[in-house]
Each structure stands twice: as structure tokens, then as C-alpha cells.
Design an enzyme around this catalytic site. Structure first.
Site, short mmCIF file in Angstrom:
data_model
loop_
_atom_site.label_atom_id
_atom_site.label_comp_id
_atom_site.label_asym_id
_atom_site.label_seq_id
_atom_site.Cartn_x
_atom_site.Cartn_y
_atom_site.Cartn_z
CE LYS A 108 30.48 30.71 54.48
NZ LYS A 108 30.29 31.88 53.95
N GLY A 137 33.07 37.73 58.74
CA GLY A 137 34.41 38.52 58.03
C GLY A 137 35.39 39.26 58.87
N GLY A 190 29.67 40.54 45.83
CA GLY A 190 30.76 39.62 45.46
C GLY A 190 30.30 39.27 47.79
CD GLU A 193 28.49 31.75 51.13
OE1 GLU A 193 29.09 30.69 51.00
OE2 GLU A 193 28.98 32.99 51.92
CE LYS A 208 29.72 33.39 58.16
NZ LYS A 208 28.92 34.29 57.12
N GLY A 305 32.28 40.33 52.71
CA GLY A 305 32.83 41.02 51.27
C GLY A 305 34.92 40.64 51.13
N1 HSE Z 1 27.61 34.73 52.02
C1 HSE Z 1 28.40 35.48 53.65
C2 HSE Z 1 27.71 36.15 53.88
C3 HSE Z 1 29.98 35.81 53.19
O1 HSE Z 1 27.04 37.32 53.20
O2 HSE Z 1 27.33 36.76 55.22
C4 HSE Z 1 30.27 35.40 54.59
O3 HSE Z 1 30.51 34.49 55.29
#
Ligand code: HSE
Length: 414
Positions: A108, A137, A190, A193, A208, A305
Site C-alpha cells: 500500500k 486484505g 502476522g 506492520e 488505504k 493475515g
Molecule cells: N497491518 C495491516 C493491517 C496489514 O493490520 O490491516 C494489512 O494491510
């Protein structure tokens, strides 16, 4: 011969074997037959690029440490990037497109900053720059905005766009856990960031909403111009007030067209159960799009994820394979969209103040107008109020006259 190769195989290279990159390899391997049917060709992972070694793992035989191997291989049709960050991703994306390779990315940061330029380059080369996984996602949202909601003028987008912060807020709200405990769990799963500030300070959601708004309104929204507030100041006491009011707290990325003006912001909002985004919990994301013809449309699913994100990346790979010689049009001009100052946008505010509610009610009515007062039995020495609808500028002016403000959270009226 090259034409014969086309009939049987599309060669791809995966840049980055972290959470998302390894997910992409897993999805391409596990679902290889159905993906080949949909793509019209077998997708062959010819290279995986990573700085690390993975001894004993099946990808070892395709692992390379040098991007030159990939860029100089004319058999590579599609480069898949899951590294994150603007560099070296931008250099790799540009080089790939220039050499006639389509580029599919979950990055992104790259898309928000260089989206228009890379889309233009892809168009020039008759290739594709695809980024479904960069927002939401696994949720299909980029393709619907580009290809499905094309009859509408998009009037408004409101999204829970960051899985990590939604996971944290949900756990704080439902399990009374502290911020730090939940962040650690999100990192282990996971979702987060590498630098957690990107999540909790709202920077990730900001990029985003900039991407979605650019696609929806057709002009480039510069993420650096979007007012952004994260969730670090939200406490369990805020949730207690929320509970008494029947409201919960969500981090929203929002943009809105009002006449010929556009507003965009990222901030925590208190929302009621009437709001379709109220029940979007845990790592799930929800994106509510308002069109002038279709009305409300909502997109919902796993926002972060390994496998959900990989699913969106691989869907792009299938699309790129199906359009190996054709550019898929995307309406995102490099012309800048001028955002109006959010000080002119209107809403209610929830404000926590020090002191005794009964003693201060008259004073606060004079300052804010017709407020609603909330007190909690187990929280002493403070109380909350909800203001009438007012502009951000009016709120700031009023707040400067009221002493003892502990915190304020915007309230989303439905
Ligand atoms: N760190 C981001 C989130 C990962 O938690 O949405 C997905 O873009």
C-alpha cells in the site's frame, strides 16, 4: 519457442518470502489446478527473491538473492511483490513494467505514493499494475471500484481499513485487555506492520483511504494531506462510556463528496449498532461505499493475515495472466484531488471532562449548546458529554473555552 511456452505456462517471480510472499507461494501451490483453469495457463513460480536463506524448504531451489536475475529473464511474465515499503519496491516495479512484465503487489505504501505513475507506465507498455491486496486484505474492493461500481458517482467511503487496530479495539472492548497486550498478539498473528506505529497511529489506514478515494473519485488523493489520528489515546474508560451510550469505537478511514468539495480523514469514531460497520470485529475489515445510484454497498472480510492477503494477490496474478497482452483500464489520473479542510466538516463529539457533571452542566451548555451528559458509577471525578452536530472548527473554538477536557472522540451519526 516463446509462443509455445505461452500455451502451457506463465512464469512468475515472487519478491519477498515473508508473511504475504510465503502465503502467495502456498496459495499458488495448493490451488494450482483450479488457478491454471481460471488463468488459462499453468502459473509457474520460477523465482522467489529474498535476502535470507531457507535451507530445507521447497522454495530453496527457486530462491534468488538478486533482482537482476529476475529482471533479465525474458521468460518472467509477472512479478509479484510482497515486500512492503517504497524502496526498493518502486525501483523494482518500474523496472518490471519497463521490461514488459506485469506487476502485482500488496504494497500500500507503493500504491499510495506511486499508483498513478505506475498505472500510466503499465498502460504505455500494454501490461498491468494490479494491487487488490493493498486495501482490505482478502476483500475484493479495488476490482469492484474499478469494474463494477462504474455506473455510479461515488459519494462516500467509510472503512474499517486496518485489521490490527480493529483487532486491538475489539479485544479492548470485549475482553478489557490493555493496548500493549493485544498489539503483541496481533504482531504474533502476522497482522501488524513491521513498525506498529503504521497501524496504531493510523498511517496504514490513511494510505488505504487515499487509494480507495483516488479510484472512486478518479483523481489522485495525496495521503500526506489526509488528517490522520490513530487509536493510541483510546482507553478502557472510553469504552465504558461507549457501552453506557450503546456505542462502540472503531478506527475509520473516511472520504466524502459534498457538492463539489471532498473531505478525507482517519480517526477513531464512536458508532451505534445501527451502523453496518458496528459488528465488524477482530481482524476483519468492512468498507461501506455510497453511490448516487446504487445506494449503500458493503464489503466485508479478512483485512490482514497471510492467506487472505495472498488470496487477493493471486487473484491479481490470475487477472494479469488472463490479460497478458492487454492493459486493464484504471481510472486514477495523476491530477490531484483538492481536499477541503476537515474543519468545515460536521459531526457530534463525545468529550470527557474533569469535575462534577451537575456543577458544570450549565456552563457547558453555554459553550457547546444542547449537550447530553453521561456519568459512570465506577468512574469518579469526571463525566462525559455528547455535543450537538457542529463543525470541527466550531468544536475547536468551543473546546478552547472549556477547562478540564480529558479526551474527545468523534461520533458518527447514522
Ligand atoms: N497491518 C495491516 C493491517 C496489514 O493490520 O490491516 C494489512 O494491510
Amino acid at each position: 519457442m516463446r509462443t509455445e511456452k505461452r500455451i502451457s505456462m506463465i512464469n512468475v517471480a515472487v519478491l519477498g518470502y515473508g508473511t504475504v510472499g510465503s502465503g502467495v507461494v502456498e496459495v499458488l501451490t495448493t490451488n494450482s489446478d483450479s488457478i491454471a483453469k481460471r488463468a488459462g495457463d499453468t502459473i509457474n513460480i520460477k523465482y522467489v527473491l529474498d535476502l535470507r536463506d531457507f535451507p530445507g524448504e521447497p522454495i530453496e531451489k527457486v530462491l534468488v538473492h538478486d533482482f537482476d536475475t529476475i529482471i533479465n529473464d525474458d521468460e518472467i511474465d509477472i512479478v509479484i511483490e510482497a515486500m512492503g515499503g517504497t524502496e526498493p519496491a518502486y525501483t523494482f516495479a518500474k523496472a518490471s513494467l519497463e521490461r514488459g512484465k506485469s506487476y502485482c503487489t500488496s504494497n500500500k505504501e507503493l500504491v499510495a505514493k506511486y499508483g498513478p505513475e505506475l498505472l500510466e507506465l503499465a498502460k504505455e507498455k500494454g501490461k498491468n499494475f494490479l494491487f487488490e491486496a493493498s486495501v482490505g486484505g482478502g476483500i475484493p474492493i479495488i476490482r469492484p471500484l474499478n469494474q463494477s461500481l462504474t455506473a455510479d458517482e461515488i459519494m462516500e467511503i467509510t472503512g474499517i481499513l486496518n485489521g490490527t487496530t480493529n483487532f486491538i479495539l475489539t479485544k479492548m472492548s470485549k475482553e478489557g485487555l490493555t493496548f500493549d497486550e493485544v498489539l503483541k498478539e496481533a504482531q504474533e498473528l502476522g497482522y501488524a506492520e513491521r513498525n506498529p506505529a503504521a497501524d496504531v497511529e493510523g498511517y496504514d489506514a490513511c494510505r488505504k483511504i487515499a487509494i480507495l478515494s483516488s479510484l472512486a473519485y478518479g483523481k489522485h488523493v495525496d495521503y500526506e494531506e489526509i488528517y490522520t489520528e490513530g487509536i493510541t489515546k483510546i482507553t478502557d474508560t472510553d469504552f465504558k462510556y461507549g457501552e453506557k451510550l450503546g456505542l462502540t469505537i472503531k478506527l475509520f478511514g473516511k472520504s466524502k463528496r459534498v457538492g463539489d468539495k471532498f473531505y478525507a480523514m482517519v480517526a477513531p469514531f464512536m458508532i451505534s449498532s445501527d451502523n453496518p460497520l458496528y459488528s465488524v470485529n477482530d481482524v476483519l475489515n468492512g468498507i461501506l461505499v455510497k453511490g448516487n445510484v446504487i445506494g449503500d454497498v458493503m464489503f466485508y472480510g479478512a483485512g490482514a493475515g497471510k492467506l487472505p492477503t495472498a488470496s487477493a494477490v493471486v487473484a491479481d496474478v490470475v487477472d494479469a495472466a488472463k490479460h497478458i497482452k492487454t492493459n486493464i483500464m484504471t481510472l486514477w489520473s495523476s491530477k490531484k484531488l483538492n481536499l477541503d479542510d476537515i474543519k468545515n466538516s460536521e459531526k457530534r463529539f463525545f468529550v470527557r471532562l474533569k469535575g462534577d457533571a451537575k456543577e458544570r452542566e450549565t456552563e457547558l451548555k453555554e459553550i457547546f449548546g444542547d449537550i447530553k451528559v453521561i456519568t459512570l458509577d465506577d468512574v469518579k471525578g469526571e463525566f462525559g458529554v455528547i455535543t450537538p452536530v457542529m463543525s470541527e472548527a466550531k468544536y475547536e473554538e468551543a473546546a478552547s473555552k472549556a477547562s478540564g477536557i480529558i479526551t474527545r472522540i468523534r461520533v458518527e451519526s447514522v
